[in-house]
Enzyme design. Structure first.
Site, PDB file in Angstrom:
ATOM      1  N   GLY A 133      40.433 -19.501 -15.339  1.00 48.01           N
ATOM      2  CA  GLY A 133      39.988 -18.780 -14.145  1.00 48.01           C
ATOM      3  C   GLY A 133      40.517 -19.359 -12.848  1.00 48.01           C
ATOM      4  CB  CYS A 134      41.867 -22.463 -11.777  1.00 52.82           C
ATOM      5  SG  CYS A 134      40.205 -23.091 -11.903  1.00 52.82           S
ATOM      6  CD  GLN A 135      46.994 -18.251  -7.153  1.00 52.43           C
ATOM      7  OE1 GLN A 135      47.420 -19.119  -6.420  1.00 52.43           O
ATOM      8  NE2 GLN A 135      46.823 -17.004  -6.751  1.00 52.43           N
ATOM      9  CB  SER A 136      45.808 -24.597  -9.170  1.00 50.40           C
ATOM     10  OG  SER A 136      44.437 -24.557  -8.861  1.00 50.40           O
TER      11      SER A 136
END
Lengths: 147, 413
Positions: free
Chosen positions: A54-57
């Protein structure tokens, strides 16, 4: 009385820290600084199973259960996220599973982070919180089965 | 009108007045919108077209006998004529309204490809495709037993055309490539691809998501078999797009979705299909947005694509120059022919951090893999920071971004 501060007390401390900043530039400077100071995670822990979805990074997080307390360690390839992770660790790490599960984490709202971060990034932050609480739940269950 | 007259007529301040959103502030700073490859802002003409449809002639189309239905039908069909002229299609029947490029590609995949391909056949795509021009073909390959071939990309972000010609054989039945890359800006030599593919009997689909707004599109001159357009990247509304297809191919294809409008006669024993283009437009379409798409195309044509292109080329040249002056920056995509996309990575700095800090200064850029993960893998990076320019952007805005980048990099390093 124990010297250890409660989650709510640490949250209050962070809210106080942020109230000193007039601008978002200053808030980000502080978060970035926190990120830079976060102790790096050993490479052996940077594997797929420790990634938070769920993180872009990319965020890797591990936890262990020691003397009735959950200790979290984490790292991200993006420094602002690392700063946010560091805040979450400061708040939740070193507490009993039950306290972690019950934590409301109002500070995220109070320091303006929730509104300020775009939806996708905020989801990343929420995924981290979710994972931390999930780990605590697992430890609580383990503890219960032993007793 | 002479070229000089055209050139004088383009005034970016005048152009900006058509876009109400450009007056707003973000984080207390004037908005600098550089995420145009994701979606463009809308001129007041498009917004007015949308509201006037709902205020004055909202009705379902084609079947109604009353005046409102006739007006709505006329407006909806007028967009088809406008699109036909815009891309120089032979006939209006070759213009199919879809929800966008993704649906257009899926339509061809699930009708033409699903029924025409078999085991041993090959589908060719390129290494710089958007996921929407990869995944549908993977699904079709799985269904039919066909295999996927990929044209590789070189270090400058250009297609390796020697490899393309080597990969091309009579086994290839369909080539589907992006006309201009959303991640790199590269304009691909599609004419060469189309001509070569036709020689081996393959058909060619072009993903025009990024090219339609910048380049002059002439589907007859290109001789492509299918061309996909996204309205919202051409200053039009979201949720509407176009599939152009050569009539003979469209006639031979089975319908995509079943429902109302796409039928001629329905009995429980057998249903016959409506004529083109309605065979592919099942159900009540997105009438309002289709009507407003005409306003968008009219607007673009009134400003003039050539002038827009000249302005954007100047912005890209200036941005590229300014970006290169930043220490540790690496431009991803340095093709000779580019649309106005500047994609870059900064050594030791994560694109997400840059995106957040630029946003904090009112500058909207895109960060991440831009839905082209295989391409990012090709360059060995998780993603880029991408600034993409439109007709309403200015050099002053690029200065704001560059100053913002300097400030952000200083904080992050």
């Amino acid at each position: 009385m124990s010297e250890v501060k409660s989650i709510a007390e640490i949250e209050e401390e962070i809210v106080d820290d942020f109230s000193l900043f007039d601008t978002w530039d200053e808030k980000y400077e502080y978060i970035i600084d926190m990120g830079k100071k976060l102790k790096p995670l050993e490479d052996e822990h940077k594997k797929d199973e420790n990634k938070i979805k769920g993180c872009q990074s990319t965020v890797w997080m591990v936890s262990e259960f020691k003397d009735g307390k959950v200790v979290y360690r984490a790292e991200s390839d993006a420094v602002i996220v690392k700063g946010l992770v560091s805040l979450l660790i400061r708040v939740l790490s070193g507490h009993a599973p039950k306290e972690i599960i019950d934590a409301k984490l109002d500070f995220i709202d109070k320091i303006g982070m929730k509104q300020h971060l775009a939806q996708t990034r905020s989801n990343g932050l929420l995924s981290m919180v979710k994972q931390m609480k999930l780990d605590a739940t697992v430890y609580l269950a383990q503890q219960a089965s032993k007793n | 009108m002479s070229t000089t007259a055209l050139h004088i007529a383009f005034d970016v301040d005048q152009v900006r007045r058509h876009f109400p959103i450009l007056k707003r502030e973000v984080k207390g700073k004037p908005l600098v919108y550089f995420d145009n490859a994701a979606t463009t802002q809308k001129p007041v003409e498009v917004i007015d077209a949308l509201t006037s449809y709902y205020q004055y002639f909202n009705a379902n189309i084609h079947r109604g006998i009353h005046s409102l239905a006739e007006e709505a039908t006329a407006a909806y069909e007028a967009t088809r004529d406008t699109v036909q002229q815009f891309i120089n299609a032979r006939q209006r029947e070759e213009i199919i309204f879809t929800r966008g490029v993704t649906e257009s590609i899926n339509l061809v995949a699930y009708t033409w490809a699903r029924t025409n391909l078999k085991a041993g056949d090959e589908i060719m795509i390129s290494g710089m495709e958007h996921h929407s021009n990869i995944v549908p073909w993977q699904l079709i390959a799985e269904m039919t037993g066909a295999t996927l071939k990929v044209i590789p990309v070189d270090d400058n972000g250009e297609l390796m055309m020697d490899e393309f010609h080597k990969l091309l054989s009579e086994k290839v039945k369909l080539v589907s490539v992006v006309h201009a890359s959303n991640s790199l800006g590269t304009i691909n030599p599609v004419k060469e691809i189309i001509d070569a593919a036709h020689k081996v009997g393959a058909i060619v689909m072009l993903d025009g998501a990024q090219s339609t707004v910048h380049l002059d599109i002439d589907v007859q001159e290109l001789d492509c078999d299918f061309f996909a357009i996204s309205s919202h990247k051409v200053y039009g509304p979201t949720g509407i797009g176009v599939l152009y297809g050569k009539r003979a191919l469209l006639e031979a294809m089975p319908p995509f979705m079943g429902g109302g409008e796409m039928i001629k006669d329905v009995t429980f024993e057998k249903t016959t299909w409506n004529e083109l283009p309605y065979k592919f437009e099942a159900g009540t379409p997105n009438i309002a947005d289709t009507v407003a798409l005409k306003a968008a195309i009219d607007f673009v044509q009134r400003i003039g694509k050539k002038q827009i292109r000249l302005h954007e080329e100047e912005l890209l040249r200036y941005a590229t120059e300014e970006l290169q002056s930043i220490d540790g920056i690496r431009l991803i995509g340095q093709a000779k022919q580019k649309v106005s996309v500047a994609s870059f990575v900064v050594e030791g700095v994560h694109p997400q951090d840059l995106g957040i800090l630029l946003d904090n200064q009112g500058v909207a850029v895109r960060t991440g893999h831009h839905c082209t993960q295989p391409l990012m893998n090709r360059f060995g990076i998780p993603g880029t920071t991408r600034a993409s320019f439109a007709m309403y952007n200015t050099k002053d805005e690029i200065d704001v971004m560059i100053a913002g980048l300097h400030k952000a990099i200083k904080l992050l390093r």
